[in-house]
Design a protein around this motif. Structure first.
Motif, short mmCIF file in Angstrom:
data_model
loop_
_atom_site.label_atom_id
_atom_site.label_comp_id
_atom_site.label_asym_id
_atom_site.label_seq_id
_atom_site.Cartn_x
_atom_site.Cartn_y
_atom_site.Cartn_z
N ARG A 101 0.83 -1.21 0.00
CA ARG A 101 0.00 0.00 0.00
C ARG A 101 0.86 1.26 0.00
O ARG A 101 0.55 2.23 -0.70
CB ARG A 101 -0.93 -0.01 1.21
N LEU A 102 1.93 1.26 0.78
CA LEU A 102 2.84 2.41 0.78
C LEU A 102 3.44 2.62 -0.60
O LEU A 102 3.57 3.76 -1.07
CB LEU A 102 3.94 2.23 1.82
N HIS A 103 3.78 1.53 -1.27
CA HIS A 103 4.34 1.64 -2.63
C HIS A 103 3.30 2.22 -3.59
O HIS A 103 3.61 3.09 -4.40
CB HIS A 103 4.81 0.27 -3.12
N GLU A 104 2.07 1.73 -3.48
CA GLU A 104 1.00 2.24 -4.35
C GLU A 104 0.76 3.74 -4.14
O GLU A 104 0.52 4.48 -5.09
CB GLU A 104 -0.31 1.48 -4.08
N GLU A 105 0.84 4.19 -2.89
CA GLU A 105 0.55 5.59 -2.60
C GLU A 105 1.74 6.53 -2.83
O GLU A 105 1.53 7.71 -3.08
CB GLU A 105 0.05 5.72 -1.16
N THR A 106 2.96 6.01 -2.72
CA THR A 106 4.13 6.88 -2.83
C THR A 106 5.01 6.60 -4.04
O THR A 106 5.82 7.43 -4.43
CB THR A 106 5.02 6.76 -1.59
N GLY A 107 4.89 5.38 -4.60
CA GLY A 107 5.76 4.98 -5.70
C GLY A 107 7.13 4.53 -5.24
O GLY A 107 7.98 4.16 -6.05
N LEU A 108 7.38 4.54 -3.94
CA LEU A 108 8.68 4.13 -3.40
C LEU A 108 8.68 2.67 -2.99
O LEU A 108 7.69 2.17 -2.44
CB LEU A 108 9.03 4.99 -2.17
N ASP A 109 9.78 1.99 -3.27
CA ASP A 109 9.96 0.66 -2.70
C ASP A 109 10.22 0.84 -1.21
O ASP A 109 10.90 1.78 -0.80
CB ASP A 109 11.16 -0.04 -3.33
N CYS A 110 9.68 -0.04 -0.40
CA CYS A 110 9.92 0.07 1.03
C CYS A 110 9.87 -1.32 1.65
O CYS A 110 9.36 -2.27 1.06
CB CYS A 110 8.92 0.99 1.71
N ALA A 111 10.43 -1.40 2.84
CA ALA A 111 10.39 -2.64 3.61
C ALA A 111 9.67 -2.35 4.92
O ALA A 111 9.90 -1.31 5.55
CB ALA A 111 11.81 -3.13 3.89
N VAL A 112 8.78 -3.23 5.32
CA VAL A 112 8.02 -3.07 6.56
C VAL A 112 8.23 -4.32 7.41
O VAL A 112 8.17 -5.44 6.90
CB VAL A 112 6.52 -2.86 6.28
N ALA A 113 8.49 -4.11 8.68
CA ALA A 113 8.62 -5.23 9.62
C ALA A 113 7.76 -4.96 10.84
O ALA A 113 7.73 -3.84 11.35
CB ALA A 113 10.08 -5.40 10.04
#
Length: 136
Positions: A101-113
């Motif tokens: 969801r963060l990628h969809e909203e920001t376009g940034l790759d991210c890692a969540v733990a």
């Protein structure tokens, strides 16, 4: 709190302060113990394996089917785990949804733990960590 747990907690905190005085360290010992109930988490080996709760499911069973050595991943095997005691099963899936969801909203790759702590409610992770990896 049991006097021995208090002593262990104090000794560990003192050692941590000696090793890394520039860091604030909080120490928890046997977080599931409730002194008013006879359910203390004590084992001879320090492992749950002696009580039949080893949860051997194979470490190749990732929630997303991938073992990516250069991307964040968890060693938590998800197949066949009881989600009450092995929250990695649900936390892996929830973290993947948050990252997507963060990628969809920001376009940034991210890692969540999402990190649990024994004795905490499943809906209350001890830590939620989000990072933008260097490759992003």
């Amino acid at each position: 709190m049991c006097a021995r747990r208090v002593q262990a907690r104090r000794l560990i905190a003192e050692l941590a302060a000696t090793i890394a005085p520039e860091h604030h360290v909080t120490v928890w010992v046997n977080t599931r113990d409730v002194d008013t109930r006879p359910e203390l988490y004590l084992t001879a080996t320090g492992s749950s394996i002696e009580s039949g709760d080893e949860g051997v499911v194979g470490r190749g069973n990732r929630a997303n089917g991938l073992i990516s050595m250069f991307r964040p991943w968890s060693a938590e095997g998800v197949s066949g785990k009881n989600p009450v005691y092995h929250v990695g099963k649900l936390y892996n899936l929830a973290a993947a949804q948050v990252a997507r969801r963060l990628h969809e909203e920001t376009g940034l790759d991210c890692a969540v733990a999402l990190v649990s702590q024994s004795g905490r409610d499943l809906t209350d992770p001890w830590q939620a960590i989000t990072a933008i990896p260097r490759w992003a």
